[in-house]
Design a protein around this motif. Sequence first.
Motif, PDB file in Angstrom:
ATOM      1  N   GLU A  84     -11.687   7.659   4.302  1.00 21.57           N
ATOM      2  CA  GLU A  84     -11.010   7.832   3.008  1.00 21.57           C
ATOM      3  C   GLU A  84     -11.673   8.952   2.209  1.00 21.57           C
ATOM      4  O   GLU A  84     -12.800   9.355   2.519  1.00 21.57           O
ATOM      5  N   SER A 141      -7.435   0.199  -0.896  1.00 26.60           N
ATOM      6  CA  SER A 141      -8.370  -0.132   0.182  1.00 26.60           C
ATOM      7  C   SER A 141      -8.866  -1.562   0.136  1.00 26.60           C
ATOM      8  O   SER A 141      -8.999  -2.211   1.174  1.00 26.60           O
ATOM      9  N   ARG A 152      -9.610  -4.332   3.180  1.00 26.00           N
ATOM     10  CA  ARG A 152     -10.974  -4.716   3.578  1.00 26.00           C
ATOM     11  C   ARG A 152     -11.151  -6.233   3.471  1.00 26.00           C
ATOM     12  O   ARG A 152     -11.766  -6.850   4.329  1.00 26.00           O
ATOM     13  N   SER A 197       0.833  -1.213   0.000  1.00 26.76           N
ATOM     14  CA  SER A 197       0.000   0.000   0.000  1.00 26.76           C
ATOM     15  C   SER A 197       0.863   1.256   0.000  1.00 26.76           C
ATOM     16  O   SER A 197       0.552   2.239  -0.683  1.00 26.76           O
ATOM     17  N   GLY A 252     -16.799   2.799   2.931  1.00 27.35           N
ATOM     18  CA  GLY A 252     -16.102   2.284   4.112  1.00 27.35           C
ATOM     19  C   GLY A 252     -17.062   2.079   5.268  1.00 27.35           C
ATOM     20  O   GLY A 252     -16.944   1.119   6.026  1.00 27.35           O
ATOM     21  N   ALA A 282     -11.184   2.958   6.810  1.00 27.50           N
ATOM     22  CA  ALA A 282     -12.085   2.837   5.652  1.00 27.50           C
ATOM     23  C   ALA A 282     -13.099   3.978   5.629  1.00 27.50           C
ATOM     24  O   ALA A 282     -13.414   4.519   4.570  1.00 27.50           O
ATOM     25  N   PRO A 300     -12.622   1.854  -2.389  1.00 28.54           N
ATOM     26  CA  PRO A 300     -12.254   3.008  -1.564  1.00 28.54           C
ATOM     27  C   PRO A 300     -13.357   4.056  -1.508  1.00 28.54           C
ATOM     28  O   PRO A 300     -14.148   4.181  -2.450  1.00 28.54           O
TER      29      PRO A 300
END
Lengths: 504, 313
Positions: free
Chosen positions: A314, A253, A257, A243, A346, A311, A341
Amino acid sequence: MSAAEKDSLTTRLGDRVNPILIREVHQALNGRGFLVTAGLALLSIVVIALIVAAEDDISPREGEFFFTSTLMALVPILFFIVPFQAFLSMRAEVGGGTVEHLLMSRLTPGAIVRGKLIAATVQFVVYMAIFSPLIAMTFLLRGVDVPTIVVMLTLAFILALGSSAVAVACGALCRWKSFFKVIPFGIVLLGLGWVTGGSMVILEDIVRETRSALAEEDTLHWMSMMLTPVLVGVILCALIGASALAHPYANRSTAFRVFALLGLLISLGMALYNYDHQAARSLRYYLDLGAQLSTAITLTAVCLCLFPFFAATEAPRLTPRVANSVPRNPLLAFLVAPLLPGAGRGMVFTLLLTTLALTALYVLPNWWDGDPATAEAWRVTTATWLYVIIFAGVAGFVRNLLGPQPNRNWFARGVLPAMLFLGVILPLIFSAVGGRGPVRSWSVLYIFNPFYTLSRVVRWRMEGEIMVWLWGLAVLAVLLNVVPMVRGVLEVLAAAKARRGRAA
Amino acid sequence: MTSKPLLSVRSLSRSFGKVKAVSDVSFDVERGQIFGFIGPNGAGKTTTMRILATLDLPDAGDAWVGGHSVLEAPRLACQQLGFMADRFIPYANLPVAEFLDFMARAYGLRGRTRTRTIASVVDFCGLDEFLSRPTTGLSKGMAQRLHLAKTLLHDPGLLVLDEPAAGLDPRARVEFRDLLRELAAAGKGILISSHLLSELSESCDGVVVIEQGQLVVTGSIDDIARQVQAHNAILVRVQSGLEAAERFMLTQPHVREVLIRDGRLGFEFDADDDALAELLARLIGEGVRVSEFRHVEASLEEIFLRTTDGRLQ
């Protein structure tokens, strides 16, 4: 290309190998560091061999000493030198900007991190090869049996991989602003030093414990319970590293997740496995299934709480790159929306994760023919997950107020420490100013202090009032985010439609 | 039917806080063209190039490399583009041959294709004798050649070169310029930024001039020279009677800015070619022995100086 010109099988297999791995091994083996380390390793082998040979009477105890000494010599190399080299290599790559050029090729951030980790593993194998005569000798001296040697080397391998993963992730984090460059360096230096020093201090105990565990034929169980979290940690470090390397506008993202979802499933799996193991052996520290699942799900909420929080904070909108990777099929796009994302999405993900966790606590004991969770276990687990929703919801609401710019994410993330600080400190100040003296009972003022409130949920009898407050706040947090959540899903559907339009 | 340009930049904008690094910039580069990208320090050249190389994202606008949007299809755009950044950081403990092999693998070249491609770029860039040398032990010129070789490995249609000649000695510069010409002749489009305008003027077909993030002018050097030169610049070389020629010119209509430099007479003339022919005839009639009488095209330096103010942001 004609058949005569076709590449040989070895060439074709070689082409499949990660280029980073090839380059890293080349660089490592060409470097002075390797020569020095290998030289010192050989010297230590000679010294250990001479010490043992100097003994008049070689007994099995000498074999155990020989084995422990060999591991002592290996530990600094595997837990410090190799991971530290991986850190320096990654730091040089991101510091010089070469990683940007690599990312313009077909290499992905994940491939770069994997290459570095596998290169560290290859170095592990090389050093094991150097030490192999010594290890073989330990067996011949009759001090240590083969299963112990295999288990100890497996442990060493996993821990070395874990150390390298932490080092690579820290190296990748050096890509961020100069302020952060010092912190990863410190973490790596202290972390690896601590692991190495600690391992050397408790090495004899570990060897002894391993032998006794092998004697009880319980090896697989305790190794899996110990190593699963390490392997999960390796995956997490690899994700963090990838990342950090990825372009800021790429999708950073979804992997996290999915990891959070898998983390919950793994913890449920471990709880079920542990329950079966204990039930089969009728162990005295046997816990019923409801309690084990409740503990696992609560601990998962604590361990994973940062995932929903990040999350929900973002940048709200999809970048063009991510929008261009949304599935064209509207149903598929709808299903993957929570994994994409964006703050609203999120929050949807956070709700889904919470629902999955609490549903598992309800359903699994019935499926597994175990005892359901007690009312107290339910309260604790539910309260913990409600806190995840409340904090993520408030931070998500703040994030959506800050506008679409990606650089606002960290302002919203400041909500977590701010809320914790205010939630913990302010009630104490009110108590002190109001002359009430030390805190004796829970009041609604402590609702944003999850540590104190959860401890009251466990011990106290006013749990009904606390739970009403927590549910109320959680519902409010969700309501504050309804519009961004709906917008987030609609944006994904619109992106899917746009892709269908372009394809047509 | 007109084919799409190799590089098409449309309304590109990028801000860093309150600073507008690039503002509404648009231009095209065709196959086989070398385009100079010039502007003062901080004009937004590197930011634009980084956006083209998919390393940065614009706030507005888009660019297409070989028809692929750098925003929506960065991977496809990257396959068509070779980016040579302003600095090359070599890897320690890695010889040139292994470095190129690594980069070729990174670009997905396999087996004999990889071997052939490496041999080809090594030959083209003149790196044959340096293959076993560590990448950290190369001179600046050879390091730039290696950097170019790396950029050419995946056979990109467009080359984006950020200050490739900086720090090179004159010979290395000439050799590098020749390499670029060969690449353009092979059909590659090249966008090259440099402060060495004399270098660019000898190799570029066109220029993009940018200042304070804004496009000042773009097009072929000849077209821009005509645009920026409001008047004909004329140069006269005489065998004798230089002062007489100067005195004569000062009395003539349509003649401005008369000056003598390096034994030659220069002036600007703002009438048509017939009037210019008559002027030459009168000058000869005055008994001045003229050995050269010609138009002077504006150089890239003049274009740059006339179109920009040297303002920094």
